[in-house]
Design a protein around this motif. Structure first.
Motif, PDB file in Angstrom:
ATOM      1  N   LYS A  80       0.914  -1.219   0.011  1.00 46.92           N
ATOM      2  CA  LYS A  80       0.050   0.122  -0.112  1.00 46.92           C
ATOM      3  C   LYS A  80       0.792   1.182  -0.132  1.00 46.92           C
ATOM      4  O   LYS A  80       1.776   1.378   1.043  1.00 46.92           O
ATOM      5  CB  LYS A  80      -1.011   0.034   1.305  1.00 46.92           C
ATOM      6  CG  LYS A  80      -1.861   1.188   1.056  1.00 46.92           C
ATOM      7  CD  LYS A  80      -3.082   1.036   2.521  1.00 46.92           C
ATOM      8  CE  LYS A  80      -3.901   1.980   2.252  1.00 46.92           C
ATOM      9  NZ  LYS A  80      -4.819   2.197   1.143  1.00 46.92           N
ATOM     10  N   ASP A  82       2.898   4.598   0.579  1.00 51.80           N
ATOM     11  CA  ASP A  82       3.144   5.228   1.785  1.00 51.80           C
ATOM     12  C   ASP A  82       2.860   6.798   1.332  1.00 51.80           C
ATOM     13  O   ASP A  82       3.892   7.350   0.790  1.00 51.80           O
ATOM     14  CB  ASP A  82       4.388   4.917   2.124  1.00 51.80           C
ATOM     15  CG  ASP A  82       4.856   5.599   3.550  1.00 51.80           C
ATOM     16  OD1 ASP A  82       4.096   6.516   3.899  1.00 51.80           O
ATOM     17  OD2 ASP A  82       5.929   5.589   3.938  1.00 51.80           O
ATOM     18  N   ILE A  83       1.822   7.528   2.215  1.00 48.93           N
ATOM     19  CA  ILE A  83       1.624   8.810   1.829  1.00 48.93           C
ATOM     20  C   ILE A  83       2.775   9.668   2.170  1.00 48.93           C
ATOM     21  O   ILE A  83       2.808  10.661   1.569  1.00 48.93           O
ATOM     22  CB  ILE A  83       0.103   9.250   2.521  1.00 48.93           C
ATOM     23  CG1 ILE A  83      -0.094  10.602   2.071  1.00 48.93           C
ATOM     24  CG2 ILE A  83       0.304   9.260   3.977  1.00 48.93           C
ATOM     25  CD1 ILE A  83      -0.508  10.771   0.472  1.00 48.93           C
ATOM     26  N   SER A  84       3.514   9.416   3.021  1.00 50.20           N
ATOM     27  CA  SER A  84       4.538  10.132   3.635  1.00 50.20           C
ATOM     28  C   SER A  84       5.517  10.341   2.252  1.00 50.20           C
ATOM     29  O   SER A  84       6.279  11.482   2.350  1.00 50.20           O
ATOM     30  CB  SER A  84       5.259   9.717   4.716  1.00 50.20           C
ATOM     31  OG  SER A  84       5.893   8.297   4.607  1.00 50.20           O
ATOM     32  N   THR A  87       4.139  13.275   0.493  1.00 52.57           N
ATOM     33  CA  THR A  87       4.478  14.400   1.122  1.00 52.57           C
ATOM     34  C   THR A  87       5.636  14.976   1.074  1.00 52.57           C
ATOM     35  O   THR A  87       6.037  16.200   0.866  1.00 52.57           O
ATOM     36  CB  THR A  87       3.808  14.247   2.855  1.00 52.57           C
ATOM     37  OG1 THR A  87       2.633  13.720   2.710  1.00 52.57           O
ATOM     38  CG2 THR A  87       3.853  15.365   3.515  1.00 52.57           C
ATOM     39  N   GLN A 161     -10.932  15.500   6.699  1.00 50.26           N
ATOM     40  CA  GLN A 161     -11.417  14.242   7.037  1.00 50.26           C
ATOM     41  C   GLN A 161     -12.787  14.096   7.069  1.00 50.26           C
ATOM     42  O   GLN A 161     -12.942  12.878   6.499  1.00 50.26           O
ATOM     43  CB  GLN A 161     -10.510  13.815   8.423  1.00 50.26           C
ATOM     44  CG  GLN A 161     -10.634  12.348   8.804  1.00 50.26           C
ATOM     45  CD  GLN A 161      -9.450  11.661   8.010  1.00 50.26           C
ATOM     46  OE1 GLN A 161      -8.537  12.183   7.715  1.00 50.26           O
ATOM     47  NE2 GLN A 161      -9.553  10.440   7.788  1.00 50.26           N
ATOM     48  N   GLN A 166     -11.530  10.039  -0.164  1.00 48.13           N
ATOM     49  CA  GLN A 166     -10.182   9.606   0.027  1.00 48.13           C
ATOM     50  C   GLN A 166      -9.138  10.435  -0.802  1.00 48.13           C
ATOM     51  O   GLN A 166      -7.794  10.619  -0.553  1.00 48.13           O
ATOM     52  CB  GLN A 166     -10.081   8.048  -0.322  1.00 48.13           C
ATOM     53  CG  GLN A 166      -8.582   7.455  -0.086  1.00 48.13           C
ATOM     54  CD  GLN A 166      -8.282   7.762   1.669  1.00 48.13           C
ATOM     55  OE1 GLN A 166      -9.306   7.582   2.328  1.00 48.13           O
ATOM     56  NE2 GLN A 166      -7.089   8.102   1.819  1.00 48.13           N
ATOM     57  N   ALA A 167      -9.630  10.917  -2.142  1.00 49.60           N
ATOM     58  CA  ALA A 167      -8.814  11.675  -2.892  1.00 49.60           C
ATOM     59  C   ALA A 167      -8.461  13.234  -2.368  1.00 49.60           C
ATOM     60  O   ALA A 167      -7.296  13.469  -2.485  1.00 49.60           O
ATOM     61  CB  ALA A 167      -9.572  11.986  -4.324  1.00 49.60           C
ATOM     62  N   THR A 170      -6.162  12.659   0.520  1.00 50.16           N
ATOM     63  CA  THR A 170      -4.774  12.293   0.200  1.00 50.16           C
ATOM     64  C   THR A 170      -3.980  13.540  -0.443  1.00 50.16           C
ATOM     65  O   THR A 170      -2.880  13.707  -0.052  1.00 50.16           O
ATOM     66  CB  THR A 170      -4.662  11.181  -0.925  1.00 50.16           C
ATOM     67  OG1 THR A 170      -5.306   9.912  -0.556  1.00 50.16           O
ATOM     68  CG2 THR A 170      -3.414  10.826  -1.382  1.00 50.16           C
ATOM     69  N   LYS A 173      -3.223  15.607   2.635  1.00 48.73           N
ATOM     70  CA  LYS A 173      -2.153  15.147   3.496  1.00 48.73           C
ATOM     71  C   LYS A 173      -0.714  15.429   2.472  1.00 48.73           C
ATOM     72  O   LYS A 173       0.443  15.601   3.254  1.00 48.73           O
ATOM     73  CB  LYS A 173      -2.074  13.701   3.606  1.00 48.73           C
ATOM     74  CG  LYS A 173      -3.243  13.190   4.648  1.00 48.73           C
ATOM     75  CD  LYS A 173      -3.367  11.585   5.048  1.00 48.73           C
ATOM     76  CE  LYS A 173      -4.228  11.399   5.899  1.00 48.73           C
ATOM     77  NZ  LYS A 173      -4.200   9.988   6.300  1.00 48.73           N
ATOM     78  N   ALA A 174      -0.808  15.229   1.388  1.00 52.80           N
ATOM     79  CA  ALA A 174       0.542  15.508   0.466  1.00 52.80           C
ATOM     80  C   ALA A 174       1.274  16.813   0.548  1.00 52.80           C
ATOM     81  O   ALA A 174       2.379  16.869   0.530  1.00 52.80           O
ATOM     82  CB  ALA A 174       0.090  15.205  -0.900  1.00 52.80           C
TER      83      ALA A 174
END
Length: 249
Positions: A80, A82-84, A87, A161, A166-167, A170, A173-174
């Motif tokens: 999956k 990793d959003i970090s 970011t 949130q 989800q888009a 995401t 968060k980016a």
């Protein structure tokens, strides 16, 4: 040329793109899902017509992004993302641009104005508790630019949130690290001006109430007012600082 060396081996970029495209297309089509085991290295290299060294290198790159989970002795599995990683990419990329603060504000407004409309339709009791708790934290940290700025960020992040998109989540968060910095910097400018702080609190309270009321049009309007008020308050606080001789001489 050695017959065992394929055209793709002599052009690594072409082979790498083929491997990335394989994962992208399989995930988009639903043929591969998180946790699915991938074909053996030999079979995958043959299927994609790439050399095994190049495949191995590309797989390691995918693993760094969290897209592949390589388990020694067990094989490779779909991971999956990793959003970090995203970011960090946005932070490094945008931080080098001129006027990044203003640019980030425009992106933030676009995301939040759509998110608050969705939040009016989708917010759960837990979402409302989270937003309300963030508002309380914001009020309790008015004199501390660092903590206050972070509380402000969490208030707005809680709204996104609550959109349950989800888009949007995401994307938000980016750019989160840049947003956090922006919130703290703005609070450093405004926190010593009482009338500015009072207006700031009331503006946030109205935004929260609009979500509780569930009126998307009103919520969008109040949030846009909030952004406009924030810019005006920041300008006033800068003028006040210069007018009062509060700037270092």
């Amino acid at each position: 040329m050695n017959d065992n060396v394929t055209r793709e081996d002599s052009d690594p970029q072409t082979g790498s793109e083929r491997v990335f495209a394989f994962f992208r297309d399989k995930v988009l089509s639903g043929e591969l899902k998180t946790g699915d085991r991938l074909p053996a290295e030999r079979d995958l290299a043959t299927q994609l017509n790439v050399g095994r060294p190049l495949l191995r290198e590309t797989m390691r790159s995918l693993a760094m992004l969290g897209l592949v989970d390589i388990r020694h002795g067990s094989g490779a599995f779909v991971g999956k993302a990793d959003i970090s990683v995203l970011t960090n990419f946005f932070t490094f990329s945008l931080a080098q641009e001129q006027n990044v603060s203003e640019d980030i504000m425009q992106a933030r407004m676009a995301i939040e104005c759509q998110a608050i409309r969705l939040a009016c339709e989708r917010a759960t009791d837990s979402d409302l508790d989270r937003i309300g708790g963030s508002l309380t934290a914001l009020i309790n940290t008015l004199s501390d630019p660092e903590k206050g700025g972070m509380a402000d960020f969490r208030f707005h992040a809680a709204i996104v949130q609550a959109s349950h998109s989800q888009a949007l989540i995401t994307l938000y968060k980016a750019i989160s690290e840049l947003l956090k910095q922006n919130h703290v910097e703005r609070r450093q400018v405004t926190h010593k001006t009482p009338e500015v702080i009072d207006d700031l609190v009331e503006s946030h309270r109205q935004v929260f109430l609009s979500i509780v009321e569930g009126d998307g049009d009103a919520a969008d309007h109040r949030l846009r007012q909030h952004f406009a008020i924030g810019d005006e308050l920041r300008r006033k606080s800068i003028i006040a600082a210069f007018s009062s001789g509060g700037m270092a001489k």
